[in-house]
Design an enzyme around this catalytic site. Structure first.
Site: not given
Length: 402
Positions: A110, A205-206
């Protein structure tokens, strides 16, 4: 039972970490010696930290590494005026016992989000997109897309169902890790579900949010996202060892990566798994030197106008004390940047403006230790020593694994 557990864990990929409890730090004499590779002058030009601090870091990192079952660790800490600490310890390959190296390339999970959002914000500075534009102006077929803004996507407040939570996605990925996913194919798994809340109502969070922003960048520029990031972000930042691959490409040298996110629940070598499913949300590769440079560039807004950087850093609550999330950036107790987790690898890349400090951690596993992400265990322990008034905790980017 094991299969269900592995699927729940996969839903949390590209995140790091669960709520942490403090680790007791053993004195140096109680920690077994490990193969430690120290950085040369180019890696640590400021000179080392005080010997007692270096000793505490050596023993603490090794203790956490052994307790959490982490094969290999690369750590860089730079504290202007105090010195720096650059180490590689443990193994890069469990089969051969090859030691971890400072020059390894790493799948950064991420942390990719910071590059994607920077490219988007450059388009904002050029008045080619507006943060409050609806995503439907650029991408068709998004549930409630006429009410979800680009800003809400970047700050994780869209309400879109995370595609990595879909059981069919988890099965399809784990049953064929070499499979290539297009962004549209990945998003389709999430679109099967109702949105989890209304646009802007709360934080969740995605990865769906960032895949959509990648598509927006491509739509506006008419270029592949990898090319946009290379030309607009990597090149001006002089990041020569960072890339967004098309598939499982992984430049040498790199460590072997190990994950327990498997259908059997056992640990597997995931080094050559195809990260295309993560794309704009988590598929990039980098190394220690580039991540050090990028942490400061990201936090100080060197590639953006001051006004846009101010918007980026206007973090909102995440539900975790001391931690907020802005536009593709985490602020945890003053540390700005992001963490990343993808099967086999975890990364922390953050900068502390209050002390002009930088922390980079790279490890070659994403297997949790007693429900906690090992990269965050390490970051929490390290910052507890070097910046005790600013202890890192990346919990906000970890979806509930239960």
């Amino acid at each position: 039972m094991r299969r269900n557990r592995s699927r729940r864990l996969l839903a949390a990929t590209l995140a790091a970490a669960a709520v942490l409890v403090p680790l007791a730090v053993a004195p140096v004499t109680t920690v077994q010696a490990a193969a430690v590779h120290r950085g040369g002058p180019a890696d640590c030009p400021e000179g080392g930290l005080a010997p007692e601090v270096t000793g505490r870091l050596d023993s603490t990192i090794e203790q956490v590494r052994q307790q959490a079952g982490v094969p290999g660790v690369v750590v860089g800490v730079w504290l202007p005026g105090k010195g720096c600490y650059v180490r590689a310890t443990g193994v890069a390959d469990r089969a051969t016992g090859a030691p971890m190296r400072l020059d390894v390339r790493q799948r950064i999970g991420s942390v990719t989000k910071t590059f994607t959002v920077t490219a988007l914000l450059q388009l904002v500075d050029e008045h080619r997109v507006g943060l409050d534009d609806p995503v439907s102006a650029y991408v068709d077929g998004v549930p409630c897309g006429d009410r979800i803004t680009l800003r809400q996507l970047a700050e994780m407040r869209s309400g879109l169902f995370p595609y990595t939570f879909d059981p069919d996605f988890q099965h399809d990925l784990l049953s064929d890790p070499a499979r290539s996913f297009t962004p549209q194919q990945a998003l389709a798994y999430g679109y099967r579900h109702d949105n989890t809340f209304g646009p802007g109502e709360q934080f969740q969070y995605s990865n769906s949010n960032l895949v959509l922003l990648g598509l927006v960048v491509e739509k506006v520029t008419g270029q592949r996202l990898a090319d946009v990031i290379r030309e607009r972000v990597l090149r001006p930042s002089h990041l020569h060892h960072t890339l967004l691959p098309d598939g499982p490409e992984f430049p040498e040298p790199h460590a072997r990566g190990y994950t327990d996110q498997t259908l059997s629940g056992g640990t597997e070598d995931s080094t050559d798994w195809n990260p295309s499913w993560a794309w704009a949300a988590g598929a990039m590769v980098s190394d220690l030197g580039d991540l050090r440079r990028w942490a400061e560039i990201l936090a100080t807004g060197r590639l953006l106008s001051p006004e846009t950087q101010q918007q980026r850093l206007a973090t909102l609550p995440t539900g975790f004390p001391g931690t907020g999330y802005g536009l593709g950036i985490l602020d945890t107790h003053g540390w700005l940047g992001h963490n990343g987790s993808i099967p086999g690898y975890e990364t922390v890349d953050v900068y502390l403006p209050a002390e002009h400090a930088t922390l980079v951690i790279m490890i070659n596993t994403d297997s949790s230790s007693q429900g906690q992400e090992p990269s965050t265990l390490l970051a929490r322990a390290i910052t507890g020593i070097v910046t005790p008034d600013h202890v890192y905790d990346g919990s906000a980017t970890a979806p509930d694994k239960a």
